[in-house]
Enzyme design. Structure first.
Site, PDB file in Angstrom:
ATOM      1  N   ASP A 265     -29.579  14.022  68.754  1.00 36.76           N
ATOM      2  CA  ASP A 265     -29.313  15.445  68.565  1.00 36.76           C
ATOM      3  C   ASP A 265     -27.900  15.733  69.092  1.00 36.76           C
ATOM      4  O   ASP A 265     -27.266  14.895  69.743  1.00 36.76           O
ATOM      5  CB  ASP A 265     -30.370  16.307  69.262  1.00 36.76           C
TER       6      ASP A 265
HETATM    7  C1  BGC Z   1     -30.265  21.067  66.936  1.00 35.03           C
HETATM    8  C2  BGC Z   1     -30.669  20.182  65.791  1.00 35.03           C
HETATM    9  C3  BGC Z   1     -29.641  20.280  64.684  1.00 35.03           C
HETATM   10  C4  BGC Z   1     -28.292  19.884  65.251  1.00 35.03           C
HETATM   11  C5  BGC Z   1     -27.178  19.861  64.235  1.00 35.03           C
HETATM   12  C6  BGC Z   1     -28.828  20.833  67.371  1.00 35.03           C
HETATM   13  O1  BGC Z   1     -28.392  21.778  68.272  1.00 35.03           O
HETATM   14  O2  BGC Z   1     -31.151  20.868  68.011  1.00 35.03           O
HETATM   15  O3  BGC Z   1     -31.949  20.510  65.342  1.00 35.03           O
HETATM   16  O4  BGC Z   1     -30.005  19.493  63.600  1.00 35.03           O
HETATM   17  O5  BGC Z   1     -27.945  20.787  66.279  1.00 35.03           O
HETATM   18  O6  BGC Z   1     -26.823  21.119  63.835  1.00 35.03           O
END
Ligand code: BGC
Length: 737
Positions: A265
């Site tokens: 993530d």
């Molecule tokens: C979120 C993810 C997301 C990623 C990319 C993160 O802050 O937890 O679910 O896919 O950002 O945008």
């Protein structure tokens, strides 16, 4: 490319190039005029870290992405194409209702169709991978990301996970076909269970709870073929998932057989330092690659440290090769070595994005997913011949797609007012703003703080609204949370509608008792007072691009409301977590019985939520036959069928969501009071009868026993079939084993 050619390619790459494939940065970094600002600068990334990055995220548009791809490939030593990724969570430009609402449709087949359309739009705009579905099981509505989940049932969550993956990747999982996106199931695992509902907090899940409730949807996504998985930010039982070999390598890969790409993530590898799991970025990179993270999203760790770690022998190059092989394989599956744009182009984008077919499905999915929670005196549907005042900040709002609809254009959104007037329902309607969504508050948006003051028109708006309410036969109040109050980093302790909207509702209901409240939200709210002030309550969540049109269709009876509660609406936030499949206790409370003391209950509030799982009214009146079982017992490998006949005795056509619940009467581990195990949606005309037939297989009976084996235990089971989780329409059978 053949597998042999791909292997040659991998062998010919330098270590630096290979590490590059494992780095993901925001797309803006690879544009011609790139400058590094915002969160990226905070992460410490510099342009030199991004040169060889194998994938980008967060931007879309055929023209823009084609330009980036062309330039990148020209400069890349082996001309390897970039992977373009982004969060397309519930639609690209045609935004469907939020996933929580899609869960409430109880209709995986329609959801699959919607995600096929989302994929077609996003792929036409140059994207290859979407960070979706989010299959985290959520039982705590304080957590803002509940809007991205499908609700509280592991069974429903699993069906929606499959529908999403099939929708994006196609039923044959052939990613090379135009219009296909690779799915990325997230977040592995436990992110939906942060302690106290507070965002990014750690999660504590016993092995039993993890397997019984949180893994089924993940397993469903993997079996459906999700090409990527995103391990979660947070720690589970004390270890950050990003650094957990047990979770990623042992559970996800070895046990569940996931062979695709894992992506951390956002900055999760770097955050291992803040989490106290790594001393520095070097150790963080080592922990993450050993755990099995293939791509480091937006941290400096892999970009700066991995090469040195391999050169010094601290990390085996084999681990890098394995990760890069999976990444190159995904690029190859998408056909990027043959067509690095994957069919994207300005013409295709124009033809696909927001086309009529997509908007039509978005409109019907609104009706399929809105939940009619209350309808006293059959105040709904409205009659367009009578005078209706539409009042509230959501009457004209275009901010109804939710915080993850990052590619939407607000102008594309059909407001409630437009839905009413363009739907031809508006002859006797008046519209008033009433008040703002928020007042005297600050809410953090994406990188900016939004300040909501108090408008100088406030008193005038209220006067006008009260006057309109007095003159109307019926009032529709369009109220709710602000979109910034749900989504990522938007946990709330108080899950009610903002106070000045409640004040308006109190005043309006005092002058006109025929109030219908339409509630916009990214979570189940505490609606006790809203319900007390309203004759009808319609929960519409964040309904997306066609929201106003679909809601007007339901309000005026063109369509019957089709949604059912997929996550309990608590009576009070103090009950949280409250859900339908909680375990039986030795001292159950029977609210219908005499006063009892030494039982499992609260002294000052009910045990049951205000609106329980599966509940939802329609414009039909459905009568169920008793449950018919094909036999009174079943043996190993056998299948039973349970069926009911349902008749619409009302005067309007409607959808009935026939639900099957199972209760395992005795187990070596305590069993839920009842668990959803099947759904059939019947669309019945007045007077029409339909049959819902469910197959009960051994697999449906399986539980994690006291030795942590997954099996069906012999004994008695009760099957309930009805219109919600409280139905008493039941039959029993014995599983002989
Ligand atoms: C979120 C993810 C997301 C990623 C990319 C993160 O802050 O937890 O679910 O896919 O950002 O945008």
């Amino acid at each position: 490319m053949t597998e042999q050619e791909l292997k040659h390619l991998l062998q010919s790459m330098s270590l630096e190039e290979k590490v590059g494939q494992m780095v993901q940065v925001t797309g803006a970094f690879l544009e011609e005029d790139a400058v590094i600002t915002g969160p990226a600068a905070d992460a410490g990334l510099e342009l030199s870290d991004c040169k060889l990055a194998g994938s980008i995220l967060g931007i879309a548009g055929a023209k823009r992405l084609r330009k980036i791809q062309e330039r990148y490939m020209e400069e890349h030593p082996h001309h390897i194409p970039l992977l373009m990724m982004a969060d397309v969570i519930h639609g690209y430009r045609t935004v469907f209702p939020i996933p929580l609402a899609l869960g409430a449709s109880f209709h995986p087949e329609l959801v699959e169709k919607a995600m096929t359309m989302a994929a077609a739009e996003a792929a036409s705009a140059g994207l290859h991978v979407t960070f979706s579905p989010m299959t985290d099981l959520v039982r705590d509505p304080r957590w803002g990301r509940v809007l991205e989940s499908f609700g509280e049932s592991p069974w429903l969550d699993a069906r929606m996970a499959e529908a999403y993956v099939r929708g994006y990747q196609g039923p044959d999982n052939d990613l090379s076909r135009p219009g296909r996106l690779s799915a990325c199931d997230k977040h592995f695992v436990g992110y939906g269970a942060p302690v106290a509902g507070r965002e990014y907090n750690h999660a504590e899940l016993s092995e039993h709870t993890l397997r019984e409730f949180h893994l089924p949807a993940k397993i469903a996504a993997i079996r459906a073929g999700t090409a990527c998985v995103m391990p979660a930010f947070q720690s589970l039982n004390g270890v950050p998932c990003t650094a957990s070999e047990k979770i990623v390598r042992n559970l996800l890969r070895d046990e569940l057989g996931f062979e695709g790409v894992t992506i951390s993530d956002w900055s999760a590898v770097g955050e291992l330092v803040a989490q106290g799991a790594a001393e520095n970025t070097r150790e963080a990179a080592k922990l993450a690659i050993e755990a099995g993270i293939d791509i480091d999203m937006m941290s400096v760790c892999y970009a700066r440290e991995l090469k040195g770690l391999v050169e010094s022998g601290e990390v085996e190059e084999r681990l890098v090769d394995e990760a890069v092989w999976r990444i190159l394989t995904l690029k190859n599956r998408l056909g990027l070595f043959e067509d690095p744009f994957h069919g994207a182009g300005v013409q295709e984008e124009k033809r696909t994005v927001l086309c009529e077919k997509h908007r039509d499905l978005a409109r019907s999915l609104v009706a399929e997913s809105v939940i009619l929670l209350k309808n006293e005196d059959a105040v709904l549907p409205l009659d367009s011949g009578s005078r209706t005042a539409f009042i509230g900040p959501y009457v004209d709002s275009t901010d109804t797609c939710g915080s993850w609809a990052i590619f939407q254009n607000r102008e594309d959104t059909v407001t409630l007012r437009r839905g009413v007037t363009e739907g031809g329902y508006g002859a006797n309607a008046v519209f008033c703003h009433g008040c703002d969504v928020l007042e005297n508050t600050r809410v953090l948006g994406f990188g900016v703080e939004e300040v909501f003051g108090q408008s100088e028109n406030r008193d005038e708006w209220i006067r006008e609204a009260l006057q309109a309410a007095k003159e109307a036969d019926r009032v529709v109040m369009a109220l709710g949370e602000h979109t910034l109050q749900s989504g990522e980093a938007a946990s709330r302790g108080d899950i009610t509608i903002p106070h000045q909207q409640m004040e308006l509702l109190r005043q309006i209901s005092a002058v006109n008792p025929n109030v219908v409240t339409v509630v916009y939200s990214g979570r189940p709210l505490d609606l006790r007072e809203v319900s007390a002030c309203s004759k009808a309550v319609l929960a519409v969540f964040l309904p997306g691009t066609m929201g106003g049109a679909g809601i007007a269709d339901v309000l005026f009876g063109r369509t019957s409301p089709g949604g059912r509660v997929s996550i309990s609406f608590p009576w009070s936030v103090a009950q949280v977590p409250v859900y339908h499949d909680d375990y039986t206790t030795g001292r159950p409370y029977d609210p219908a019985g005499a006063e009892q003391k030494f039982v499992s209950r609260y002294l000052d509030m009910p045990n049951e939520p205000l609106y329980s799982f599966g509940y939802g009214l329609t414009y039909g009146i459905f009568r169920y036959s008793p449950v018919r079982l094909s036999a009174g017992s079943m043996g190993q490998g056998q299948i039973l069928t349970a069926s009911v006949t349902v008749k619409n005795e009302g005067s309007m056509a409607a959808k009935e969501t026939v639900q099957l619940y199972l209760r395992d009467e005795k187990g070596t581990t305590v069993r839920p009071r009842r668990e959803l195990k099947g759904v059939k949606c019947l669309y019945l005309q007045p007077g029409e009868e339909g049959e819902a037939v469910f197959e009960i297989t051994e697999d449906l009976l399986k539980i994690w026993d006291k030795h942590m084996n997954f099996l069906a235990e012999p004994g008695w089971f009760t099957i309930y079939v009805g219109g919600d989780s409280r139905t008493e329409n039941s039959a029993r059978f014995r599983y002989e084993g």
